[in-house]
Motif scaffolding. Structure first.
Motif, PDB file in Angstrom:
ATOM      1  N   ASP A   1       0.824  -1.208   0.000  1.00  0.00           N
ATOM      2  CA  ASP A   1       0.000   0.000   0.000  1.00  0.00           C
ATOM      3  C   ASP A   1       0.862   1.263   0.000  1.00  0.00           C
ATOM      4  N   LEU A   2       1.960   1.236   0.749  1.00  0.00           N
ATOM      5  CA  LEU A   2       2.823   2.409   0.863  1.00  0.00           C
ATOM      6  C   LEU A   2       3.943   2.436  -0.176  1.00  0.00           C
ATOM      7  N   GLY A   3       4.148   1.317  -0.874  1.00  0.00           N
ATOM      8  CA  GLY A   3       5.232   1.254  -1.853  1.00  0.00           C
ATOM      9  C   GLY A   3       6.603   1.227  -1.205  1.00  0.00           C
ATOM     10  N   ILE A   4       6.714   0.524  -0.068  1.00  0.00           N
ATOM     11  CA  ILE A   4       7.980   0.425   0.652  1.00  0.00           C
ATOM     12  C   ILE A   4       8.394  -1.038   0.769  1.00  0.00           C
ATOM     13  N   SER A   5       9.645  -1.276   1.092  1.00  0.00           N
ATOM     14  CA  SER A   5      10.136  -2.638   1.303  1.00  0.00           C
ATOM     15  C   SER A   5       9.856  -3.068   2.745  1.00  0.00           C
ATOM     16  N   ARG A   6       9.907  -4.379   2.964  1.00  0.00           N
ATOM     17  CA  ARG A   6       9.737  -4.896   4.326  1.00  0.00           C
ATOM     18  C   ARG A   6      10.836  -4.356   5.246  1.00  0.00           C
ATOM     19  N   SER A   7      12.043  -4.229   4.715  1.00  0.00           N
ATOM     20  CA  SER A   7      13.141  -3.734   5.554  1.00  0.00           C
ATOM     21  C   SER A   7      12.882  -2.296   6.000  1.00  0.00           C
ATOM     22  N   THR A   8      12.281  -1.496   5.132  1.00  0.00           N
ATOM     23  CA  THR A   8      11.919  -0.127   5.519  1.00  0.00           C
ATOM     24  C   THR A   8      10.881  -0.155   6.623  1.00  0.00           C
ATOM     25  N   PHE A   9       9.866  -1.029   6.492  1.00  0.00           N
ATOM     26  CA  PHE A   9       8.847  -1.136   7.537  1.00  0.00           C
ATOM     27  C   PHE A   9       9.487  -1.504   8.874  1.00  0.00           C
ATOM     28  N   TYR A  10      10.358  -2.513   8.871  1.00  0.00           N
ATOM     29  CA  TYR A  10      10.983  -2.949  10.121  1.00  0.00           C
ATOM     30  C   TYR A  10      11.932  -1.884  10.677  1.00  0.00           C
ATOM     31  N   ASP A  11      12.534  -1.096   9.803  1.00  0.00           N
ATOM     32  CA  ASP A  11      13.355   0.024  10.259  1.00  0.00           C
ATOM     33  C   ASP A  11      12.480   1.054  10.966  1.00  0.00           C
ATOM     34  N   TRP A  12      11.327   1.386  10.348  1.00  0.00           N
ATOM     35  CA  TRP A  12      10.385   2.311  10.983  1.00  0.00           C
ATOM     36  C   TRP A  12       9.919   1.761  12.320  1.00  0.00           C
ATOM     37  N   ARG A  13       9.639   0.462  12.356  1.00  0.00           N
ATOM     38  CA  ARG A  13       9.160  -0.160  13.596  1.00  0.00           C
ATOM     39  C   ARG A  13      10.208  -0.056  14.701  1.00  0.00           C
ATOM     40  N   ALA A  14      11.477  -0.311  14.349  1.00  0.00           N
ATOM     41  CA  ALA A  14      12.567  -0.214  15.329  1.00  0.00           C
ATOM     42  C   ALA A  14      12.711   1.209  15.870  1.00  0.00           C
TER      43      ALA A  14
ATOM     44  N   GLY B   1      10.164   3.266  16.187  1.00  0.00           N
ATOM     45  CA  GLY B   1       8.900   3.691  16.776  1.00  0.00           C
ATOM     46  C   GLY B   1       8.041   4.520  15.838  1.00  0.00           C
ATOM     47  N   ARG B   2       8.261   4.406  14.530  1.00  0.00           N
ATOM     48  CA  ARG B   2       7.529   5.218  13.555  1.00  0.00           C
ATOM     49  C   ARG B   2       6.465   4.442  12.786  1.00  0.00           C
ATOM     50  N   ALA B   3       6.369   3.140  13.005  1.00  0.00           N
ATOM     51  CA  ALA B   3       5.404   2.294  12.291  1.00  0.00           C
ATOM     52  C   ALA B   3       4.102   2.209  13.095  1.00  0.00           C
ATOM     53  N   PRO B   4       3.019   1.762  12.456  1.00  0.00           N
ATOM     54  CA  PRO B   4       1.776   1.568  13.215  1.00  0.00           C
ATOM     55  C   PRO B   4       1.948   0.464  14.253  1.00  0.00           C
ATOM     56  N   LYS B   5       1.115   0.500  15.272  1.00  0.00           N
ATOM     57  CA  LYS B   5       1.156  -0.483  16.348  1.00  0.00           C
ATOM     58  C   LYS B   5       0.895  -1.882  15.788  1.00  0.00           C
TER      59      LYS B   5
ATOM     60  N   ASN C   1      -5.712   5.068  11.287  1.00  0.00           N
ATOM     61  CA  ASN C   1      -5.432   6.184  12.197  1.00  0.00           C
ATOM     62  C   ASN C   1      -3.984   6.651  12.063  1.00  0.00           C
ATOM     63  N   TRP C   2      -3.059   5.697  11.927  1.00  0.00           N
ATOM     64  CA  TRP C   2      -1.651   6.016  11.765  1.00  0.00           C
ATOM     65  C   TRP C   2      -1.449   6.833  10.483  1.00  0.00           C
ATOM     66  N   LEU C   3      -2.111   6.414   9.390  1.00  0.00           N
ATOM     67  CA  LEU C   3      -2.015   7.168   8.128  1.00  0.00           C
ATOM     68  C   LEU C   3      -2.559   8.584   8.290  1.00  0.00           C
ATOM     69  N   ALA C   4      -3.696   8.700   8.974  1.00  0.00           N
ATOM     70  CA  ALA C   4      -4.296  10.024   9.196  1.00  0.00           C
ATOM     71  C   ALA C   4      -3.361  10.918   9.996  1.00  0.00           C
ATOM     72  N   ASP C   5      -2.689  10.357  10.996  1.00  0.00           N
ATOM     73  CA  ASP C   5      -1.728  11.126  11.786  1.00  0.00           C
ATOM     74  C   ASP C   5      -0.563  11.600  10.924  1.00  0.00           C
ATOM     75  N   ARG C   6      -0.127  10.781   9.975  1.00  0.00           N
ATOM     76  CA  ARG C   6       0.978  11.169   9.076  1.00  0.00           C
ATOM     77  C   ARG C   6       0.537  12.319   8.184  1.00  0.00           C
TER      78      ARG C   6
END
Length: 81
Positions: free
Chosen positions: A35-48, A50-54, A72-77
């Motif tokens: 949906d966001l056009g990102i790689s899994r590694s980017t998602f896990y980087d964001w998660r590490a 604290g920038r990814a959704p819960k 909700n996370w998208l709306a906050d962004r």
């Protein structure tokens, strides 16, 4: 099994657990990445950071995100942009 006003299910004396969320639909990390056009590694980087959704970890170790949390996370962004 009955509900009570505090949001718990009654399974008998001393056996209660929280009621399931009203919108219990969960989505995968792959869905979010596509949906966001990102790689899994980017998602896990964001998660590490604290920038990814819960996320919710399933018993098999896989991660899921409640759809409402993702929305909700998208709306906050959008508000921060």
């Amino acid at each position: 099994m009955t509900g009570d006003p505090r949001g718990f299910l009654d399974h008998g004396p001393g056996r209660t657990r929280p009621m399931p969320r009203a919108s219990a639909k969960k989505i995968t990390i792959d869905y979010i990445c596509e949906d966001l056009g990102i790689s899994r590694s980017t998602f896990y980087d964001w998660r590490a950071k604290g920038r990814a959704p819960k996320c919710t970890k399933l018993p098999n170790g896989a991660l899921r995100v409640y759809l409402t949390d993702y929305e909700n996370w998208l709306a906050d962004r959008e508000d921060a942009a």
